[in-house]
Structures are given as structure tokens and as C-alpha cells.
Motif scaffolding. Structure first.
Motif: not given
Ligand code: ADP
Ligand code: MG
Length: 323
Positions: A227-243, A245-248
């Protein structure tokens, strides 16, 4: 030992919908709806690379089709037809083996759910290898392309990210999950869902989409690059399981979340004034859809941790030739 033709007749020949001529001739004949374009894609699962040799054949049948359905989902296409190129060691094909019965049950259960017809393929003896080709229909101008992301788009993902990779790390004994966490993560690895309905519903809403097969950073990176663009994503917003999360934030868990792959969730971009539509769609489909960042000017992808620092990883995704 049954012949090649016995095997095909016994395990794969079935009546096919939307099809003039199915299994049994030199080629199948299909009749696409007038005005639709055909979306065509293929994905192969190699023993020892994509699955363990002793994997349950029913889940393998499911997954070999699911990874292909996922490509249709990522285009917004409706999957209709598939072909199966199967290379099989002799001990799995002989009459005392239930391997093909179980494999075809997993394959057809998912095919029936999505009303996809198996219209042909190829059967050979050799090291176990499963190639599926899939064909779907879409109005050409509506296909969700990787190249469509625009400034002011939000970046979204479906489902939970990282569980399949975490289950794989457990299988490789790089991490040890308890029984509950394993029971939650293993289905993501063995029997992923393909987000076909989501893809169809994103047509007309999303500017771009991709399915996450090689890892979130790598796959989102393809959208940004094309797309010829940049992106920013936020670690805390990426959805993941409690399984997970325990290892983050261990390096292993970060790797699973950002670069693990095998998720078969969709990553897509939607103009920010359509947020409410995506939230409503999430309710309709009973599927979490989570906004994780945004498209911005420039090039490249930045992942921010909760302190605002940039997260760096050793590798951002799986590549067969650099792995
Ligand atoms: P050919 O000799 O023309 O290559 P084959 O003898 O390999 O054809 O296959 C006979 C028919 O069976 C063809 O219609 C082919 O598409 C179908 N077929 C072969 N293997 C499979 C399979 N694993 N699943 C579904 N259809 C298959
Ligand atoms: Mg022929």
C-alpha cells in the motif's frame, strides 16, 4: 494394497455442487456465476515442516483445507471448489490403515460446512505432502487487496493472536503449558477456523486485508509495503489468550504474538469513521474484532509497548528459505 483409483473412489469421489463435471475425467468443468471473477489460490502442507508425522489425520484434513479457505477469506471471496494433490507413503494407503478415512472425514466436514466441492486432484506415492488448490467467486472490483490501505485507516485483527504458535512451542518443549492452557491453544494449531464469513462481510468496508499465516508483523508488513504506507500497532491492544498473557513479556511469548504465524485470523484496515460498523459486525459474527493501531505516512511497521518504546524482535515471521 488398493490401487490409486480405488483410493480416489473410496475416499474422495463425491457429488459436487456448482460443478458440471467433477472427479473422474481429465479435468473438472465448473460454471462460475456470470459477472464474477474467480479467486484462485494454493497452499501446501509438508510433513515435518507444517505438521508432525504422527498428527491426527482428521485434524490434518481439516487444516489442509482451512489454510486455503483462509486465503479466500482474506480476499473477501466465496470459496466454491477445491482440488487435492495428495502424496502418500504406502503404509498410510494400505487397507489396514484408517489414515485416509480419517483424513477425508476432517477434510469433508469442513468442506461441507463451507459448501466447497472437491472437484479433482492427484494421488501419488511418496513422502507425505498435501497440496490443496481452492477457487472462489467474487465481484472483481470488490476483492480485498493487500494494496488498498489508506491514511486514516485503523488496523484491526480478528480473534486471538499467538495461540497456535504457543501450542507449537509447547510441542517442541520450549515452553510448558498446563492442561487447561494447552486445551485452549492446541485447537488453534490443529484445527484453525477460516474467517470466510468475516471476509465476505468486510467487502465494501475494509480497504485492505490479509490472513495471518506467517506472523502478524510479517503479514501486516505486506499490507504496508504493497500500500506504500507505514503502520503503528500497540502491543497492549493485540488480543491474546490468558494462556499467552501469562508468558508476556518473555521473548518467546512476544515472538508467538507478533511473529508466530499459523493464526489464520484476518488483519484488515478500515477508515476510522467506520469503527462502529466493525464493532457491530463483531457482535453479528460473535467474533472478537480488535483495533490494534493505525496506518500513517511513510514506510515500515512500528510496534509500541505500553511505555511508548519500540518493540524489537529477532525475526518478524516465518520464511521457508531463511528459517
Ligand atoms: P490423470 O491421469 O489425468 O492425471 P488421474 O488418474 O490422476 O488423472 O485422476 C483421475 C481423476 O481423479 C481425475 O478427475 C482427478 O482430478 C481425480 N483425483 C485424483 N486424485 C484425487 C484426489 N486426491 N482427490 C480428488 N480427486 C482426485
Ligand atoms: Mg488425464
Amino acid at each position: 494394497m488398493p490401487s490409486e483409483f480405488d483410493l480416489i473412489r473410496r475416499h474422495f469421489a463425491r457429488p459436487a455442487s456448482h460443478t458440471l463435471l467433477g472427479i473422474g475425467d481429465d479435468a473438472a468443468l465448473i460454471t462460475p456465476k456470470t459477472g464474477t471473477a474467480l479467486a484462485i489460490s494454493t497452499d501446501t502442507l509438508v510433513c515435518g515442516k507444517h505438521f508432525f508425522a504422527d498428527v491426527d489425520p482428521c485434524t490434518l484434513g481439516h487444516k489442509s483445507l482451512a489454510v486455503n479457505l483462509s486465503d479466500m477469506a482474506a480476499m473477501g471471496a466465496t470459496p466454491r471448489w477445491c482440488l487435492l494433490a495428495l502424496t502418500l507413503p504406502e503404509h498410510l494407503a494400505n487397507n489396514d490403515s484408517s489414515w485416509l478415512t480419517d483424513f477425508s472425514r476432517g477434510f469433508f466436514t469442513l468442506a461441507d460446512k463451507h459448501q466447497v466441492a472437491l472437484i479433482g486432484g492427484d494421488t501419488t506415492a511418496g513422502p507425505l505432502n498435501i497440496g490443496v488448490q481452492i477457487i472462489g467467486e467474487i465481484a472483481a472490483e470488490h476483492a480485498l487487496r493487500r494494496s488498498g490501505a489508506q491514511l486514516d485507516d485503523d488496523i484491526w485483527v480478528s480473534g486471538l493472536i499467538g495461540d497456535a504458535a504457543l501450542a507449537l512451542q509447547h510441542s517442541l518443549q520450549h515452553v510448558c503449558l498446563d492442561d487447561d492452557d494447552l486445551a485452549r491453544c492446541m485447537p488453534a494449531l490443529l484445527t484453525p477456523s477460516a474467517r470466510v464469513e468475516l471476509g465476505r462481510r468486510l467487502v465494501g468496508l475494509a480497504h485492505s486485508a490479509i490472513d495471518i499465516s506467517d506472523g502478524l508483523m510479517a503479514d501486516l508488513g505486506h499490507i504496508l509495503e504493497q500500500s506504500g504506507k507505514a503502520g503503528v500497532i500497540y502491543l497492549a491492544d493485540i488480543p491474546c489468550s490468558t494462556a499467552l498473557q501469562k508468558h508476556l513479556p518473555s521473548p518467546l511469548a512476544l515472538q508467538c504474538l507478533l511473529a508466530g504465524g499459523d493464526d489464520y485470523e484476518l488483519c484488515f484496515t478500515v477508515p476510522s469513521d467506520k469503527r462502529s460498523k466493525i464493532i457491530a459486525l463483531s457482535g453479528d459474527l460473535n467474533l472478537p474484532l480488535t483495533r490494534i493501531g493505525s496506518i500513517c505516512p511513510g514506510t515500515g511497521l512500528v510496534v509500541k509497548d505500553p511505555e511508548g518504546s519500540t518493540v524489537t524482535l529477532e525475526t518478524t515471521g516465518y520464511d521457508h528459505f531463511t528459517a
